[in-house]
Structures are given as structure tokens and as C-alpha cells.
Design a protein around this motif. Structure first.
Motif, PDB file in Angstrom:
ATOM      1  N   THR A 114       0.824  -1.219   0.000  1.00  0.00           N
ATOM      2  CA  THR A 114       0.000   0.000   0.000  1.00  0.00           C
ATOM      3  C   THR A 114       0.856   1.265   0.000  1.00  0.00           C
ATOM      4  O   THR A 114       0.450   2.290  -0.561  1.00  0.00           O
ATOM      5  N   LEU A 115       2.025   1.187   0.629  1.00  0.00           N
ATOM      6  CA  LEU A 115       2.899   2.356   0.635  1.00  0.00           C
ATOM      7  C   LEU A 115       3.372   2.680  -0.778  1.00  0.00           C
ATOM      8  O   LEU A 115       3.349   3.850  -1.205  1.00  0.00           O
ATOM      9  N   GLU A 157       1.915   1.821  -3.587  1.00  0.00           N
ATOM     10  CA  GLU A 157       0.763   2.274  -4.366  1.00  0.00           C
ATOM     11  C   GLU A 157       0.435   3.725  -4.046  1.00  0.00           C
ATOM     12  O   GLU A 157       0.091   4.508  -4.929  1.00  0.00           O
ATOM     13  N   GLY A 158       0.550   4.075  -2.763  1.00  0.00           N
ATOM     14  CA  GLY A 158       0.312   5.464  -2.381  1.00  0.00           C
ATOM     15  C   GLY A 158       1.337   6.410  -2.971  1.00  0.00           C
ATOM     16  O   GLY A 158       1.021   7.539  -3.357  1.00  0.00           O
ATOM     17  N   VAL A 185       0.658   7.547  -6.506  1.00  0.00           N
ATOM     18  CA  VAL A 185      -0.329   8.633  -6.562  1.00  0.00           C
ATOM     19  C   VAL A 185       0.266   9.931  -6.030  1.00  0.00           C
ATOM     20  O   VAL A 185       0.176  10.989  -6.659  1.00  0.00           O
ATOM     21  N   SER A 186       0.920   9.873  -4.854  1.00  0.00           N
ATOM     22  CA  SER A 186       1.315  11.090  -4.149  1.00  0.00           C
ATOM     23  C   SER A 186       2.564  11.752  -4.728  1.00  0.00           C
ATOM     24  O   SER A 186       2.728  12.971  -4.593  1.00  0.00           O
ATOM     25  N   TYR A 228     -12.446  10.578  -2.655  1.00  0.00           N
ATOM     26  CA  TYR A 228     -11.778   9.354  -2.213  1.00  0.00           C
ATOM     27  C   TYR A 228     -12.789   8.279  -1.827  1.00  0.00           C
ATOM     28  O   TYR A 228     -12.615   7.098  -2.138  1.00  0.00           O
TER      29      TYR A 228
END
Length: 494
Positions: free
Chosen positions: A90-91, A93-94, A97-98, A315
Motif C-alpha cells: 500500500t505504501l 501504491e500510495g 499517486v502522491s 476518495y
């Protein structure tokens, strides 16, 4: 013979001068008055809107790209993580985006200097280059590191584009359609988001389709870079550079020849009023100088825009619709349609009811929509009623956001910022926007976990009501006024 002609001519002159010369003077005076009336009529007639429209449409390609790259990884993210070997992380994947948002923050910091130093047209072309390069790198990436590099490059272009688009559209648009043309920026962003959604539909059925999603975006980016070769430069920027003849020529392209004299006269008047001001704009001047109030208004508007909860709604929209039995792709379509519908309504109303009233309606509607979301969390409501409130609140919030809080700040701020500080002030306010955006995204899930949806949505509703009071007290109406008229009126205030 020659003597006779001279005598005849002299006698005719004498006869005319005694009695008939006065009517001739009257005729000349009448012609002069008629010409003055025609000049005044020309000044009060709106310039043809069609002259500036092609230039505005090319500029809004940058907003389309902004929306497209915001949404391009939503659908393909699962396939990207699987193909690049970070599925379930998840990190990572984040970060995909970020890191784009971080790049946008960096790009926005430099947007003012680029727009003032190179001009608006070259700034557009410069923002297109990292978008082309970044999209290509993302499409050919075979590791997380290369993907992050591509997303960062795209982000720098995204951060540079929106402030320049707001500046350019404001400066090349006639006053009577400036609000309508400014709404094109929000509409183009919506179309970019929806375009990313539709391009991403085959991603689950075609292996490697996510690469195509990135590569497709190079087409509009190239169109932006090439199209700017044929667009007018901002006359205000040219005038600041001392290129008076070029500024007149661009005004003629954008407004028509009959309006050049008036536009140039207003610029010259502003130059006289600002004769004692330095050419270089420093950060301390933006924060503490004579224009600090308008910079404060602009920064606060962008901060309240982000604190209203718009990112939270986007979101969680898929989750809300999924609980009501609606697939995520359909949920995105419904939200996109609401966003586009609100933007179209704003386009129609912007130059009729004005910016301030649209902002007030928008934030009031958003507060009510958040109240619906709070009501949906009540344990006293039947499950079906709670779902209806939740889904309805989401759609109403997006619709009312697109009605004013979304498009108006980006249009209003270049209008109220004096031309000398316009680019730097927009860059500063957009940087504030990205910082608040980052922290809202960073803290939202933790606050939701600690506070619960009811209290968190109540806080968002309170921020919307605070925005209503702030707009009512601080925002001025700019509808139908030229940029020079707005600046002169603000300079006249103590």
C-alpha cells in the motif's frame, strides 16, 4: 489670365469669409462631434468574443492534461502494481499517486518565475515537455523507481500548467466573457478526469493496457506545445517587458482593432499609478506589502477549498456507491457527470450572477451536502434511507463544488491580483493549495479512524460555513470589469 484667376479666387474667398464660413465651421464641428460619439460607442461595445476563443481553447488543453493525470492511475493501479512487482504494498501504491502531487507542488513554486521570465506562451510549452517525457517514462517503466520518476516529471508539468492557464485565460479574455472562458478551465479538468476513466476501462481485460493510458496523454501535450506557436502572447506581459508595439498587435488579434486604443490607455494609466513601485516582486512584499491583503484572500480561498472535504468525497465516493450496490466504475461515471454538470452551469452563470454569488451558493450547498452525509451516519435511520442520504449527499456536494468553489478561485485571483505581482502571487497561492491538499490527504484516514465519519464530516461542513462568511466579508465582485478597471479600483482603496 493668371492675374484674373487670382483676383477671382481672392474675391470668392472674401465673399465666403463674411457670411458662409460660419456654417462650414459648424459642419466641421458636427463631424468632430460625430467622430467622438462613434469612438465612445466603439468603447462601450463589447469586442468580438470569437477572436480570443481559439487562444483560450488551446490554453485549456493544459487543464485537460491536469485532470487526466489526476485520474489516470485510478483504474490501472492494480495492474501497474502487479506488473511492476509491488502488488499489495500500500505504501508503494500510495507513492505512485502522491509523488505526482509532490511534483505539482515543485512545479507550482516555479510557475510565477517562469511565466514572468519567459512569457505565458513559452511557460505552456515548458509545462508540456515534462508531461510528454514523464508519460513516456511511465509507459515504458519496468520498476517502481522508473514509474515514480515518470510520475514526478508529469507532476512538475501539472504544477506549472494550472497557474499559467489561469493567468493566460484571464489576460486574453474580453471582460464580458472572462467568467465564461474561465469556466472552461474547470470543464477541461472534468473532461480530463472522465477521459482517464474511459481510457482505463479496458485495463482489466487487455494485458499492459495501463501503458497505453500513459502514452495517450502525449498527444494532447504535444498539441498544447505546438498550438502555442500560433496563439497570442499576453498583452499585459508584453507591456511589462516594454514591448509596446507587440502588445498593441496582440490586443488587435484578441479584441479587434477598434478596442486597442482603450486597452492600451488603461495599461498606460496603470503604469503611471505604479511608477514608484519596484520591478522585482519579493516574497516579503507578497506577505507584508501593500498587496498582502489580496494575497491573503487568495491563499485563504484555496485553503478553504481544500478544507471543505472535496478530496475526502472523491476518495470515498466509490465506497459509498459500492455500499449501495453500484459498481466502482459506474460510481466514477456518476461523480464525473455531477462534476461536469456543475461546471457547465457555472459557465452559464459566471458572467450573469457574478463570482461572489456563485461562491456563496457553492459553499452553502456544500455545507448542506455534508450535513446530509452526517445524517446518513445516524443509527436511527433505516439502512436504505441512510444509503440514499449518503449517495445523494455525495452527488450534491460534487455538483455544488463544481458550481463555484471549484472554478471561481482560479478565475478570481488573477482578476484581483495587480499585473505586476499576478504571476508570483498565483504561484504562491497554488503552493498553499498543494500543501493543504497534501496534508488533508495525509491525515484524512487517521482522522476518520480517530474521530469517526460523523464528527469529521461535521468539521468539513463547518469549514464550508466559515468559507461562506469569509467570502461575504472579503471577496469583491469582478463581473464585467476589465483587469485594468479592477486594479485601478483596488489601488484607490486605502
Amino acid at each position: 489670365m493668371w492675374g484674373l484667376q487670382r483676383e477671382t479666387s481672392s474675391s470668392m474667398y472674401k465673399r465666403t469669409s463674411s457670411r458662409d464660413y460660419s456654417p462650414m465651421v459648424d459642419v466641421e464641428d458636427s463631424l468632430g462631434l460625430l467622430q467622438n460619439d462613434m469612438d465612445k460607442e466603439t468603447e462601450t461595445t463589447n469586442p468580438p468574443w470569437i477572436c480570443s476563443l481559439p487562444h483560450v481553447l488551446v490554453a485549456t488543453i493544459s487543464s485537460f492534461l491536469f485532470g487526466y493525470h489526476l485520474g489516470v492511475v485510478n483504474e490501472p493501479l492494480e495492474s501497474i502494481s502487479s506488473d511492476l512487482g509491488f502488488s499489495g504494498d500500500t505504501l508503494a501504491e500510495g507513492l505512485v499517486v502522491s509523488v505526482c502531487l509532490f511534483g505539482a507542488f515543485i512545479g507550482s513554486l516555479f510557475s510565477g518565475g517562469v511565466a514572468d521570465g519567459l512569457g505565458r506562451r513559452r511557460a505552456f510549452q515548458l509545462c508540456a515537455l515534462p508531461m510528454i517525457l514523464g508519460a513516456f517514462v511511465s509507459g515504458v517503466s519496468n520498476s517502481l523507481a522508473v514509474m515514480l520518476l515518470g510520475r514526478f516529471l508529469v507532476g512538475t508539468g501539472m504544477g506549472l500548467g494550472p497557474p499559467v492557464a489561469a493567468l493566460y485565460v484571464t489576460e486574453v479574455s474580453p471582460a464580458f466573457v472572462r467568467g465564461t472562458y474561465g469556466s472552461f478551465i474547470q470543464i477541461a479538468t472534468c473532461l480530463g478526469l472522465m477521459g482517464a476513466l474511459f481510457i482505463g476501462i479496458p485495463v482489466h481485460n487487455i494485458t499492459g493496457w495501463w501503458r497505453v493510458c500513459f502514452w495517450v496523454s502525449t498527444i494532447p501535450a504535444a498539441a498544447l506545445a505546438l498550438g502555442m506557436f500560433f496563439c497570442a502572447e499576453s498583452p499585459q506581459w508584453l507591456f511589462k517587458q516594454g514591448k509596446i508595439a507587440e502588445a498593441e498587435a496582440e490586443f488587435e488579434r484578441l479584441l479587434g482593432g477598434s478596442h486597442v486604443k482603450t486597452a492600451m490607455a488603461e495599461l498606460h494609466k496603470l503604469e503611471v499609478d505604479r511608477a514608484d513601485e519596484p520591478d522585482v516582486v519579493s516574497l516579503s512584499e507578497l506577505l507584508y506589502g501593500r498587496h498582502s491583503r489580496v494575497v491573503f484572500i487568495g491563499s485563504t480561498l484555496f485553503a478553504l477549498q481544500q478544507l471543505s472535504g472535496i478530496n475526502a468525497v472523491f476518495y470515498f465516493s466509490s465506497t459509498v456507491f459500492k455500499s449501495a450496490g453500484v459498481p466502482s466504475d459506474m460510481a466514477n461515471i456518476f461523480v464525473g457527470i455531477s462534476n461536469l454538470l456543475g461546471s457547465l452551469i457555472a459557465m452559464v452563470l459566471m458572467d450573469k450572477v457574478g463570482r461572489k454569488l456563485l461562491l456563496l451558493w457553492s459553499f452553502i450547498g456544500m455545507a448542506l451536502a455534508m450535513a446530509l452525509q452526517v445524517g446518513a451516519t445516524s443509527s436511527y435511520l433505516p439502512h436504505f434511507s441512510a444509503l440514499c442520504l449518503s449517495v445523494g449527499g455525495t452527488l450534491v456536494f460534487v455538483l455544488t463544488f463544481a458550481l463555484g468553489a471549484g472554478p471561481v478561485p482560479g478565475l478570481l485571483l488573477p482578476e484581483i491580483f495587480p499585473s505586476r505581482i499576478r504571476a508570483k502571487a498565483m504561484a504562491f497561492c497554488m503552493s498553499v493549495h498543494w500543501v493543504i491538499n497534501f496534508f488533508v490527504g495525509l491525515l484524512f484516514l487517521r482522522l476518520l479512524e480517530k474521530l469517526g465519519p460523523r464528527l469529521l464530516y461535521s468539521m468539513f461542513s463547518m469549514f464550508c460555513l466559515m468559507a461562506v462568511m469569509f467570502v461575504k466579508r472579503n471577496v469583491i465582485e469582478t463581473k464585467g470589469k476589465t483587469l485594468q478597471e479592477i486594479e485601478i479600483s483596488l489601488l484607490a482603496k486605502p
